[in-house]
Design a protein around this motif. Structure first.
Motif, short mmCIF file in Angstrom:
data_model
loop_
_atom_site.label_atom_id
_atom_site.label_comp_id
_atom_site.label_asym_id
_atom_site.label_seq_id
_atom_site.Cartn_x
_atom_site.Cartn_y
_atom_site.Cartn_z
N LYS A 83 0.86 -1.18 0.00
CA LYS A 83 0.00 0.00 0.00
C LYS A 83 0.90 1.23 0.00
CE LYS A 83 -3.89 2.14 2.34
NZ LYS A 83 -4.88 2.04 3.40
N ILE A 84 0.52 2.23 -0.77
CA ILE A 84 1.26 3.49 -0.81
C ILE A 84 0.56 4.49 0.10
CG2 ILE A 84 2.10 5.36 -2.27
CD1 ILE A 84 2.06 3.34 -4.61
N PHE A 85 1.34 5.06 1.02
CA PHE A 85 0.80 6.00 2.00
C PHE A 85 1.38 7.39 1.79
CE2 PHE A 85 0.93 1.88 4.13
CZ PHE A 85 -0.30 1.80 4.77
N THR A 86 0.62 8.40 2.18
CA THR A 86 1.15 9.74 2.37
C THR A 86 1.46 9.87 3.86
OG1 THR A 86 -0.99 10.74 2.87
CG2 THR A 86 -0.36 10.62 0.53
N PRO A 87 2.19 10.90 4.26
CA PRO A 87 2.45 11.07 5.69
C PRO A 87 1.18 11.13 6.55
CG PRO A 87 4.00 12.37 4.48
CD PRO A 87 3.01 11.82 3.47
N ASP A 88 0.10 11.68 6.00
CA ASP A 88 -1.16 11.75 6.75
C ASP A 88 -1.83 10.40 6.92
OD1 ASP A 88 -1.14 14.52 7.22
OD2 ASP A 88 -1.97 14.91 5.22
#
Length: 157
Positions: A83-88
């Motif tokens: 899964k690709i996440f952003t910092p949020d």
């Protein structure tokens, strides 16, 4: 100067604790890939191991345009799921500064300067006490997918 590039790829984790070593394994495989292929200009690949925060938060980063972090992350997915996440979006306190005010999130600060993507793999097994090297089968099978995501992100394919 170290890391004076536009794109940083940093693998995180401890290879002594099974699937926690996912980020390190991925960047080692990327380095092998680039022994035979050209690494895009202004890109550096770093095996941060257990000291990834040192690489991310202590070096000058004014020139960075993108940071890609590769790590094993518990996110209630299937073992080996990427899964690709952003910092949020990163679950539960990952990458927080233990010396900062509660809630200060270092990746959010970094994101003010450049694009930040976290490529997370749901671990199957991370032993809490005993050393147990080597990725489990579902997480090992996720390595090529993570490499392809990174190659696409850095413009190598």
């Amino acid at each position: 100067m170290p890391y004076d590039v536009e794109t940083m790829v940093v693998g995180c984790g401890n290879i002594l604790y099974k699937d926690d070593g996912f980020g390190s394994v991925v960047v080692q495989e990327l380095k092998k890939y680039f022994e035979e292929n050209s690494l895009p200009e202004e890109t550096e690949i770093v095996d941060g191991g257990t000291g990834a925060s040192y690489h991310l938060f202590t070096f000058p980063k004014e020139c960075w345009k993108k940071v890609i972090i590769v790590d094993s992350i518990e996110f209630d997915g299937e073992p080996g799921e990427i899964k690709i996440f952003t910092p949020d979006e990163v679950p539960g306190g990952r990458y927080e500064n233990p010396h900062a005010k509660p809630g200060e999130h270092l990746l959010k600060e970094l994101e003010k300067q450049c694009e930040v993507k976290i490529i997370g793999c749901q671990p199957n097994e991370v032993p809490e006490i005993d050393i147990d090297m080597g990725l489990t089968t579902p997480v090992k099978k996720a390595v090529p997918e993570a490499i392809n995501i990174i190659l696409n992100e850095i413009g190598a394919i």
